[in-house]
Write an enzyme that holds these catalytic residues in place. Structure first.
Site, PDB file in Angstrom:
ATOM      1  CB  ALA A  57      -0.893  -0.010   1.234  1.00 53.60           C
ATOM      2  N   GLY A  93       0.846  -5.088   1.234  1.00 54.29           N
ATOM      3  CA  GLY A  93      -0.337  -5.274   0.409  1.00 54.29           C
ATOM      4  C   GLY A  93      -0.005  -5.945  -0.925  1.00 54.29           C
ATOM      5  CD  GLU A 145       1.668  -5.293   5.654  1.00 59.46           C
ATOM      6  OE1 GLU A 145       2.629  -6.036   5.985  1.00 59.46           O
ATOM      7  OE2 GLU A 145       0.937  -5.543   4.686  1.00 59.46           O
TER       8      GLU A 145
HETATM    9  C1  LIG Z   1     -10.636   4.174   8.769  1.00 59.85           C
HETATM   10  C2  LIG Z   1      -9.818   2.953   8.424  1.00 59.85           C
HETATM   11  C3  LIG Z   1     -10.633   1.719   8.410  1.00 59.85           C
HETATM   12  C4  LIG Z   1      -9.765   0.501   8.131  1.00 59.85           C
HETATM   13  C5  LIG Z   1     -10.565  -0.671   7.666  1.00 59.85           C
HETATM   14  C6  LIG Z   1      -9.774  -1.901   7.524  1.00 59.85           C
HETATM   15  C7  LIG Z   1      -9.325  -2.165   6.108  1.00 59.85           C
HETATM   16  C8  LIG Z   1      -7.984  -2.772   6.084  1.00 59.85           C
HETATM   17  C9  LIG Z   1      -7.331  -2.742   4.737  1.00 59.85           C
HETATM   18  C10 LIG Z   1      -5.933  -2.259   4.847  1.00 59.85           C
HETATM   19  C11 LIG Z   1      -5.016  -2.881   3.875  1.00 59.85           C
HETATM   20  C12 LIG Z   1      -3.734  -2.354   4.018  1.00 59.85           C
HETATM   21  C13 LIG Z   1      -2.731  -3.414   4.226  1.00 59.85           C
HETATM   22  C14 LIG Z   1      -1.483  -3.130   3.517  1.00 59.85           C
HETATM   23  C15 LIG Z   1      -0.581  -2.370   4.095  1.00 59.85           C
HETATM   24  C16 LIG Z   1       0.686  -2.137   3.386  1.00 59.85           C
HETATM   25  O1  LIG Z   1       0.999  -2.629   2.354  1.00 59.85           O
HETATM   26  S1  LIG Z   1       1.714  -1.047   4.163  1.00 59.85           S
HETATM   27  C17 LIG Z   1       3.147  -0.978   3.137  1.00 59.85           C
HETATM   28  C18 LIG Z   1       3.998  -2.163   3.334  1.00 59.85           C
HETATM   29  N1  LIG Z   1       5.204  -2.020   2.566  1.00 59.85           N
HETATM   30  C19 LIG Z   1       6.327  -1.567   3.069  1.00 59.85           C
HETATM   31  O2  LIG Z   1       6.430  -1.263   4.239  1.00 59.85           O
HETATM   32  C20 LIG Z   1       7.490  -1.445   2.121  1.00 59.85           C
HETATM   33  C21 LIG Z   1       8.204  -0.162   2.344  1.00 59.85           C
HETATM   34  N2  LIG Z   1       9.262   0.049   1.390  1.00 59.85           N
HETATM   35  C22 LIG Z   1      10.480  -0.519   1.530  1.00 59.85           C
HETATM   36  O3  LIG Z   1      10.761  -1.305   2.392  1.00 59.85           O
HETATM   37  C23 LIG Z   1      11.535  -0.087   0.553  1.00 59.85           C
HETATM   38  O4  LIG Z   1      11.196   1.183   0.080  1.00 59.85           O
HETATM   39  C24 LIG Z   1      11.699  -1.047  -0.643  1.00 59.85           C
HETATM   40  C25 LIG Z   1      10.388  -1.285  -1.331  1.00 59.85           C
HETATM   41  C26 LIG Z   1      12.300  -2.362  -0.157  1.00 59.85           C
HETATM   42  C27 LIG Z   1      12.667  -0.411  -1.681  1.00 59.85           C
HETATM   43  O5  LIG Z   1      13.873  -0.060  -1.038  1.00 59.85           O
HETATM   44  P1  LIG Z   1      14.995   0.800  -1.809  1.00 59.85           P
HETATM   45  O6  LIG Z   1      15.272   0.200  -3.107  1.00 59.85           O
HETATM   46  O7  LIG Z   1      16.118   0.981  -0.842  1.00 59.85           O
HETATM   47  O8  LIG Z   1      14.339   2.197  -2.125  1.00 59.85           O
HETATM   48  P2  LIG Z   1      13.713   3.269  -1.151  1.00 59.85           P
HETATM   49  O9  LIG Z   1      14.553   4.486  -1.185  1.00 59.85           O
HETATM   50  O10 LIG Z   1      13.409   2.717   0.169  1.00 59.85           O
HETATM   51  O11 LIG Z   1      12.298   3.572  -1.849  1.00 59.85           O
HETATM   52  C28 LIG Z   1      12.229   4.203  -3.125  1.00 59.85           C
HETATM   53  C29 LIG Z   1      11.114   5.220  -3.075  1.00 59.85           C
HETATM   54  O12 LIG Z   1       9.873   4.534  -2.954  1.00 59.85           O
HETATM   55  C30 LIG Z   1       9.146   5.041  -1.838  1.00 59.85           C
HETATM   56  N3  LIG Z   1       8.370   3.951  -1.268  1.00 59.85           N
HETATM   57  C31 LIG Z   1       8.797   2.730  -0.989  1.00 59.85           C
HETATM   58  N4  LIG Z   1       7.797   1.962  -0.540  1.00 59.85           N
HETATM   59  C32 LIG Z   1       6.697   2.737  -0.538  1.00 59.85           C
HETATM   60  C33 LIG Z   1       5.333   2.507  -0.177  1.00 59.85           C
HETATM   61  N5  LIG Z   1       4.877   1.331   0.220  1.00 59.85           N
HETATM   62  N6  LIG Z   1       4.475   3.540  -0.280  1.00 59.85           N
HETATM   63  C34 LIG Z   1       4.900   4.744  -0.729  1.00 59.85           C
HETATM   64  N7  LIG Z   1       6.181   5.024  -1.110  1.00 59.85           N
HETATM   65  C35 LIG Z   1       7.058   4.019  -1.001  1.00 59.85           C
HETATM   66  C36 LIG Z   1      10.219   5.570  -0.898  1.00 59.85           C
HETATM   67  O13 LIG Z   1       9.678   6.509  -0.032  1.00 59.85           O
HETATM   68  C37 LIG Z   1      11.213   6.144  -1.864  1.00 59.85           C
HETATM   69  O14 LIG Z   1      10.710   7.400  -2.245  1.00 59.85           O
HETATM   70  P3  LIG Z   1      11.704   8.635  -2.478  1.00 59.85           P
HETATM   71  O15 LIG Z   1      12.473   8.824  -1.207  1.00 59.85           O
HETATM   72  O16 LIG Z   1      10.794   9.771  -2.784  1.00 59.85           O
HETATM   73  O17 LIG Z   1      12.590   8.248  -3.602  1.00 59.85           O
END
Ligand SMILES: CCCCCCCCCCCCC/C=C/C(=O)SCCNC(=O)CCNC(=O)[C@H](O)C(C)(C)COP(=O)(O)OP(=O)(O)OC[C@H]1O[C@@H](n2cnc3c(N)ncnc32)[C@H](O)[C@@H]1OP(=O)(O)O
Length: 754
Positions: free
Chosen positions: A61, A101, A124
């Protein structure tokens, strides 16, 4: 978005597309849903394959979306169900990453093919959430409760080979994964379409396809729908779960998400799928609206923001190019030097390690080898790449001549300006002109060290944290003459060593230690006024710090600070006669730590410090009755009335004085934003990540409250300048307490105008 395409062989391909990591934004989710519906409605489509653009499946997500009013998470669970319910086989072709996600989408698919270099995980928990798109219910059904619990509560990423062993993916390929996915989809189509054909040859083909896919006749996809699978039972599920909960709670140290992740998986073991999903949603909602999730997500982006460094003179990451480091040298094989050598070897950078004489060299060599062997054990099979017995990779010498052709030197001798200058003068004559000269110092003036060389533009501070091969922080300090290339190279080096580099300006203590001084100072003043070390430590540890200031001081060694204070003329022989015991330069001073050192109480190493230990070098801190009476006598001698100090005052005086110094640092442009301070404190000083770092914490407390409290404490202690509210803090309060992101535009420092 997600791109929909038709494959000639009746496979619809849906490609998630949202650079750089194909995060699942609302737009991507909508496009994915549209693609699924289109494939479903088209009778000529017999199977669907989901993959990601640019060699990455999806990082999950879009984390930015969790703080926006239109929260995209809500839409993801039903979409995963939609994938799973599809009557047409859906294959996930996983390249690069499938996280959060993204992996939950893959769990909704009926088959998963992964490239051998792909990594998967449900991280997450690391951003204060749980896998809220039904992942906590599907994963245990697929890989069993112990493995699912491990992945979900730690958030660790696993390689494709491990995913295959766990049964998380069906196939791992070394070739083009998308093609492999399409090939599998075609086989599945064959499996379904051959079901009703009765020729012997087709029945054989059909049988083959069923073996391949594991689907029984007549129910091609039923067993592949994870929501329909029972949870694999353990003979001792209850005992297993209670033990696991104890472990999770211990590791969480006040962070809510790991325990709620546990509760969600536990629900999967106790309730039918739909009820488990309901529980997952409730728990997800608790986390989503908790301050901890916001703090952890802030910390995620802060760590990335500090990569985009700037300096007061206008240099920045945009224009500066790092230089390649083909060979490095480390001078000094004490505790820090050993850790630095280990980090460089692990980063695959050949190292020359230098000591002053053969005896020190041999001691250092043994210690380094031991560290590397331990690291190799932890790395398992990958350890071969370390190759540290190879002299081309790691060399030990007492001869400065061995440093002639290195690209970078890290000096790690002890904190003594004269010694450091002597070494830099020598390096200036020996090293090639382009070599970068780094000094590992926690407080000394980079410009003064650089003045000993003829290439001050090559000199830079690299403040490692102990143990240097473990701690993630690297404070990178630029001096007046440091070149942008030197900064960029140091940042690149941090990345290669898997550390987080934070660029800061040159001042006494830089950022981390400068903010630490008032915090430690308040802790000691609190002892003078009536607290005990264990009271103060308890409050700070309850807040979430790994270790309170007195336990920390005992661990680091009280003699370190003593030496520094003697050097500054605050204590010892150079103190002018007649100096009042509790005053220096007109300010309040506590001689308590000096008095302990005079008694030979240096902390753990001597078995006594602020606490007592079982023996010299012991690690179990016990309150010390001797120290309690010593404190009483001290208060009597100095006519200090002992008073009861409550937890609130302990916490506020320690933390708010630290935060106050943070505002001074920002105002001076020593760091270019509050994120820098927070990343430093989370990664180098044990600040609880789920509280976002000191400046983020200040923003949650509210700047007007911090200001009011500082004013109150400052009035009570007018001889403590560190409690006087920073002018920048006052300015921000006067400007209406703007959100943290807008602070720097009010600072008036040059860095904010870049
Ligand atoms: C009122 C509410 C009611 C709720 C009702 C219930 C409903 C429930 C449904 C909910 C469902 C949601 C469940 C899902 C949740 C998720 O998925 S949370 C996200 C989980 N993912 C992560 O945590 C991954 C995070 N990212 C990383 O670990 C790393 O970035 C990477 C992917 C391994 C890549 O690493 P690397 O190559 O070193 O590059 P980075 O510099 O880290 O990243 C590059 C740029 O990308 C941006 N980025 C990375 N991941 C995300 C992301 N998930 N979302 C947005 N942006 C992301 C990162 O910030 C970098 O950006 P810049 O710095 O601008 O370059």
């Amino acid at each position: 978005m997600a791109q929909y395409a038709r494959n000639a062989a009746a496979v619809a391909v849906i490609r998630l597309r949202n650079p750089p990591v194909n995060a699942l934004s609302l737009t991507v989710l909508q496009a994915l849903e549209d693609g699924l519906k289109r494939a479903d409605a088209d009778p000529s489509v017999k199977a669907v394959m989901i993959c990601g653009e640019n060699g990455k499946f999806s990082a999950g997500a879009d984390i930015q979306g969790f703080s926006s009013p239109k929260r995209q998470g809500i839409a993801l669970g039903p979409l995963v169900s939609l994938i799973e319910r599809s009557e047409k086989p859906v294959v996930a072709a996983i390249e690069g990453i499938a996280l959060g996600g993204g992996l939950e989408v893959a769990l909704g698919c009926h088959f998963r093919v992964a490239h051998v270099q792909a990594r998967m995980g449900l991280p997450e928990v690391t951003i204060g959430l749980l896998p809220g798109a039904e992942g906590t219910q599907r994963l245990p059904r697929l890989i069993g409760v112990p493995a699912a619990l491990d992945l979900i509560t730690t958030g660790r990423h696993i390689p494709a080979t491990e995913a295959l062993k766990l049964g998380l993916v069906d196939e791992v390929v070394e070739e083009n994964t998308v093609e492999a996915g399409i090939r599998l989809a075609n086989k599945l189509i064959a499996s379904v379409s051959l079901e009703n054909v009765s020729s012997k040859e087709n029945r054989e083909l059909c049988k083959h396809a069923r073996i391949l896919t594991g689907c029984p006749a007549g129910q091609p996809l039923g067993p592949r729908r994870l929501s329909l699978k029972p949870i694999p039972r353990l003979p001792n599920m209850e005992a297993f779960l209670s033990e696991a909960l104890v472990k999770v709670k211990k590791q969480a140290r006040g962070c809510l998400a790991p325990e709620l992740c546990f509760q969600a998986v536990k629900a999967a073991t106790e309730q039918p799928f739909a009820d488990g999903v309901q529980r997952e949603r409730e728990l997800f909602n608790i986390l989503l609206t908790s301050g901890q999730a916001q703090a952890l997500q802030y910390a995620f982006f802060a760590e990335r923001a500090v990569q985009r460094w700037t300096t007061l003179s206008g240099a920045s990451w945009k224009s500066a190019s790092p230089q390649p480091i083909r060979r490095a040298a480390v001078i000094g094989l004490g505790t820090m030097g050993r850790g630095i050598v280990t980090s460089l070897v692990k980063a695959n950078i050949p190292v020359v390690a230098l000591e002053q004489d053969v005896e020190y060299l041999n001691t250092g060599r043994k210690a380094v080898m031991l560290l590397l062997e331990r690291e190799a054990m932890k790395m398992g099979q990958d350890a071969q790449s370390l190759d540290f017995h190879n002299p081309a990779r790691l060399q030990f010498t007492v001869d400065f001549d061995g440093l002639r052709d290195v690209d970078l030197v890290i000096e790690a001798v002890f904190e003594n300006m004269a010694l450091k200058k002597e070494i830099f003068k020598k390096l200036s004559g020996i090293c090639k002109p382009g070599a970068f000269l780094c000094t590992n110092t926690s407080a000394l003036n980079i410009d003064e060290i650089a003045s000993a060389t003829s290439h001050p533009q090559q000199v830079i501070g690299t403040h490692f944290f102990s143990p240097a091969h473990v701690m993630r922080l690297l404070e990178i300090i630029y001096g007046r003459h440091t070149s942008p290339a030197a900064i960029a190279t140091a940042m690149q080096l941090a990345k290669a060593m898997k550390k987080v580099g934070v660029v800061v300006g040159n001042c006494f203590g830089f950022v981390g230690n400068r903010m630490m001084f008032p915090y430690v100072q308040q802790a000691v003043f609190l002892l003078e006024e009536g607290s005990r070390p264990e009271n103060v430590d308890q409050v700070i540890e309850d807040f979430g710090f790994k270790i309170g200031p007195f336990r920390m001081s005992d661990l680091a060694g009280l003699d370190v600070g003593w030496r520094s204070r003697k050097g500054q003329g605050l204590t010892g022989a150079s103190l002018p006669p007649g100096t009042p015991a509790r005053q220096r330069h007109g300010r309040r001073y506590s001689p308590l730590p000096d008095l302990l050192c005079e008694q030979g109480r240096f902390g753990q190493k001597t078995g006594k410090g602020w606490y007592q230990y079982e023996k010299a070098g012991g690690r179990t801190a016990r309150p010390d009755p001797w120290l309690h009476s010593f404190l009483s006598e001290y208060r009597d001698t100095h006519q200090i009335k002992t008073r009861f100090i409550d937890q609130e005052e302990i916490l506020e005086r320690c933390l708010f004085s630290l935060i106050n110094e943070g505002f001074n640092i920002l105002a001076e442009g020593i760091a270019s934003g509050p994120e820098h301070l927070d990343v430093i404190y989370i990664n180098g000083y044990g600040w609880p990540k789920h509280k976002g770092g000191p400046m983020f914490y200040a923003s949650t407390v509210g700047l007007p409250r911090i200001l009011a409290k500082l004013q109150k404490y400052s009035e009570a202690h007018p001889d403590v300048p560190e409690l006087r509210p920073s002018a920048f803090l006052k300015k921000l309060v006067a400007a209406g307490n703007p959100p943290l992101k807008e602070w720097m535009s009010c600072s008036g420092s040059q860095s904010s105008k870049l």
